[in-house]
Motif scaffolding. Sequence first.
Motif, mmCIF file in Angstrom:
data_model
loop_
_atom_site.group_PDB
_atom_site.id
_atom_site.type_symbol
_atom_site.label_atom_id
_atom_site.label_comp_id
_atom_site.label_asym_id
_atom_site.label_seq_id
_atom_site.Cartn_x
_atom_site.Cartn_y
_atom_site.Cartn_z
ATOM 1 N N SER A 34 0.825 -1.202 0.000
ATOM 2 C CA SER A 34 0.000 0.000 0.000
ATOM 3 C C SER A 34 0.862 1.257 0.000
ATOM 4 O O SER A 34 0.577 2.223 -0.714
ATOM 5 C CB SER A 34 -0.923 -0.005 1.227
ATOM 6 N N VAL A 35 1.947 1.235 0.789
ATOM 7 C CA VAL A 35 2.855 2.375 0.821
ATOM 8 C C VAL A 35 3.497 2.575 -0.551
ATOM 9 O O VAL A 35 3.622 3.707 -1.034
ATOM 10 C CB VAL A 35 3.937 2.166 1.901
ATOM 11 N N HIS A 36 3.899 1.470 -1.182
ATOM 12 C CA HIS A 36 4.525 1.560 -2.501
ATOM 13 C C HIS A 36 3.558 2.162 -3.524
ATOM 14 O O HIS A 36 3.947 3.017 -4.344
ATOM 15 C CB HIS A 36 4.978 0.173 -2.939
ATOM 16 N N ARG A 37 2.321 1.730 -3.498
ATOM 17 C CA ARG A 37 1.339 2.278 -4.439
ATOM 18 C C ARG A 37 1.088 3.759 -4.188
ATOM 19 O O ARG A 37 0.926 4.556 -5.132
ATOM 20 C CB ARG A 37 0.036 1.482 -4.346
ATOM 21 N N PHE A 85 10.808 11.422 0.379
ATOM 22 C CA PHE A 85 9.888 10.311 0.646
ATOM 23 C C PHE A 85 10.407 9.008 0.037
ATOM 24 O O PHE A 85 10.342 7.934 0.646
ATOM 25 C CB PHE A 85 8.521 10.678 0.076
ATOM 26 N N LEU A 86 10.946 9.107 -1.182
ATOM 27 C CA LEU A 86 11.483 7.924 -1.853
ATOM 28 C C LEU A 86 12.708 7.379 -1.126
ATOM 29 O O LEU A 86 12.889 6.159 -1.009
ATOM 30 C CB LEU A 86 11.840 8.257 -3.310
ATOM 31 N N LYS A 87 13.567 8.286 -0.659
ATOM 32 C CA LYS A 87 14.743 7.822 0.084
ATOM 33 C C LYS A 87 14.331 7.091 1.359
ATOM 34 O O LYS A 87 14.901 6.055 1.717
ATOM 35 C CB LYS A 87 15.637 9.029 0.423
ATOM 36 N N GLU A 88 13.343 7.630 2.040
ATOM 37 C CA GLU A 88 12.855 6.967 3.252
ATOM 38 C C GLU A 88 12.247 5.609 2.935
ATOM 39 O O GLU A 88 12.431 4.623 3.662
ATOM 40 C CB GLU A 88 11.824 7.861 3.942
ATOM 41 N N HIS A 89 11.526 5.559 1.806
ATOM 42 C CA HIS A 89 10.927 4.285 1.400
ATOM 43 C C HIS A 89 11.994 3.247 1.062
ATOM 44 O O HIS A 89 11.862 2.067 1.421
ATOM 45 C CB HIS A 89 10.022 4.523 0.191
ATOM 46 N N GLU A 90 13.047 3.671 0.360
ATOM 47 C CA GLU A 90 14.130 2.740 0.034
ATOM 48 C C GLU A 90 14.811 2.228 1.297
ATOM 49 O O GLU A 90 15.214 1.062 1.383
ATOM 50 C CB GLU A 90 15.153 3.436 -0.871
ATOM 51 N N HIS A 91 14.932 3.123 2.272
ATOM 52 C CA HIS A 91 15.497 2.692 3.549
ATOM 53 C C HIS A 91 14.620 1.628 4.210
ATOM 54 O O HIS A 91 15.113 0.626 4.752
ATOM 55 C CB HIS A 91 15.652 3.904 4.463
ATOM 56 N N LEU A 92 13.313 1.824 4.142
ATOM 57 C CA LEU A 92 12.389 0.841 4.708
ATOM 58 C C LEU A 92 12.462 -0.487 3.961
ATOM 59 O O LEU A 92 12.407 -1.567 4.565
ATOM 60 C CB LEU A 92 10.954 1.389 4.664
ATOM 61 N N ARG A 93 12.593 -0.417 2.639
ATOM 62 C CA ARG A 93 12.687 -1.645 1.843
ATOM 63 C C ARG A 93 13.979 -2.409 2.152
ATOM 64 O O ARG A 93 13.991 -3.635 2.194
ATOM 65 C CB ARG A 93 12.613 -1.316 0.347
ATOM 66 N N SER A 94 15.062 -1.671 2.370
ATOM 67 C CA SER A 94 16.322 -2.326 2.743
ATOM 68 C C SER A 94 16.180 -3.031 4.084
ATOM 69 O O SER A 94 16.621 -4.171 4.264
ATOM 70 C CB SER A 94 17.452 -1.284 2.798
ATOM 71 N N SER A 95 15.538 -2.347 5.031
ATOM 72 C CA SER A 95 15.296 -2.977 6.339
ATOM 73 C C SER A 95 14.397 -4.185 6.194
ATOM 74 O O SER A 95 14.602 -5.218 6.851
ATOM 75 C CB SER A 95 14.662 -1.962 7.295
ATOM 76 N N ASP A 96 13.407 -4.094 5.309
ATOM 77 C CA ASP A 96 12.496 -5.211 5.079
ATOM 78 C C ASP A 96 13.237 -6.413 4.507
ATOM 79 O O ASP A 96 12.984 -7.563 4.891
ATOM 80 C CB ASP A 96 11.390 -4.767 4.126
ATOM 81 N N ARG A 97 14.180 -6.158 3.575
ATOM 82 C CA ARG A 97 14.947 -7.266 3.002
ATOM 83 C C ARG A 97 15.798 -7.953 4.065
ATOM 84 O O ARG A 97 15.917 -9.181 4.085
ATOM 85 C CB ARG A 97 15.818 -6.757 1.855
ATOM 86 N N LEU A 98 16.397 -7.142 4.946
ATOM 87 C CA LEU A 98 17.201 -7.731 6.018
ATOM 88 C C LEU A 98 16.343 -8.592 6.945
ATOM 89 O O LEU A 98 16.747 -9.684 7.367
ATOM 90 C CB LEU A 98 17.883 -6.618 6.823
ATOM 91 N N ILE A 99 15.150 -8.102 7.253
ATOM 92 C CA ILE A 99 14.246 -8.869 8.123
ATOM 93 C C ILE A 99 13.823 -10.171 7.450
ATOM 94 O O ILE A 99 13.784 -11.239 8.065
ATOM 95 C CB ILE A 99 13.019 -8.016 8.482
ATOM 96 N N ASP A 100 13.517 -10.102 6.139
ATOM 97 C CA ASP A 100 13.114 -11.308 5.407
ATOM 98 C C ASP A 100 14.234 -12.337 5.360
ATOM 99 O O ASP A 100 13.996 -13.548 5.468
ATOM 100 C CB ASP A 100 12.690 -10.938 3.986
ATOM 101 N N ASN A 101 15.471 -11.850 5.185
ATOM 102 C CA ASN A 101 16.611 -12.780 5.189
ATOM 103 C C ASN A 101 16.747 -13.469 6.543
ATOM 104 O O ASN A 101 17.011 -14.674 6.623
ATOM 105 C CB ASN A 101 17.901 -12.031 4.842
ATOM 106 N N ALA A 102 16.575 -12.688 7.607
ATOM 107 C CA ALA A 102 16.653 -13.273 8.953
ATOM 108 C C ALA A 102 15.539 -14.291 9.165
ATOM 109 O O ALA A 102 15.755 -15.360 9.757
ATOM 110 C CB ALA A 102 16.576 -12.164 10.010
ATOM 111 N N ILE A 103 14.334 -13.990 8.659
ATOM 112 C CA ILE A 103 13.215 -14.923 8.797
ATOM 113 C C ILE A 103 13.481 -16.204 8.010
ATOM 114 O O ILE A 103 13.191 -17.318 8.472
ATOM 115 C CB ILE A 103 11.907 -14.250 8.331
#
Length: 244
Positions: free
Chosen positions: A135-138, A157-175
């Motif tokens: 939803s945030v991406h859209r 806003f885009l830089k903040e979103h990219e930061h969130l996506r990077s954090s999301d990728r790290l979390i997914d890798n840990a999961i």
Amino acid sequence: MSTTNMATSGNYWEDLRKQARQLENELDLKLVSFSKLCTSYSSIRDPQSRDLRSGSQDSMLVAMTTELEQLLTCLKSVNDKMAEYTNTPGASSRNTALMHTLQRHRDILQDYTQEFHKTKSNFSSLREREDLLGSVHRDIESYKNSSGVNNRRTELFLKEHEHLRSSDRLIDNAISIAMATKENITFQRGMLKSIQTRVTTLANNFPTINSLIQKINLRKRRDSLILGGVIGVCTILLLLYTFH
């Protein structure tokens, strides 16, 4: 006539045990597949790919969830029948061994039930997070198209979103690493349960071995108490020496 009834009763008990083991093995395999399916669902990052595959994966998840719930219900029913059998007059002579076997099957059912609900709960949390990020991406894409790429607020806003996506990728890798570790532990647990079953069967067939195992366990417990007492006394003496 009594011998015939005992033989028939024994066959009924063995049939229940076979049904329980078959259901347990099937549940073990299904839970691993269910965990992998949940992980693969959360690993889809591209919104378009997620929309294309979410329909088929949702159907598979619903079907697998229903199947696991049915298997758990069937295993509980078999355990209830085994519990009823232990209360029959003909089973009184072997009641201790039967109750031990029944308790082991109940523990396995409880473990599988907890694992199923935990995986289901984790998947629900992951899906809510994926939907939120989508939803945030859209919203970002919509805002970018209406305001232009060169807008300063959009860039921030885009830089903040990219930061969130990077954090999301790290979390997914840990999961993913945690899921792989859980699958390995589940496999090792199955092996340990198989070994425990064989040891239990051997102990039930040979009462002398069972008695020896109980004596060993009592001696281990006694040694642990003695060692704990010695450690406690030494700790107290060391504290007294330190503060005086």
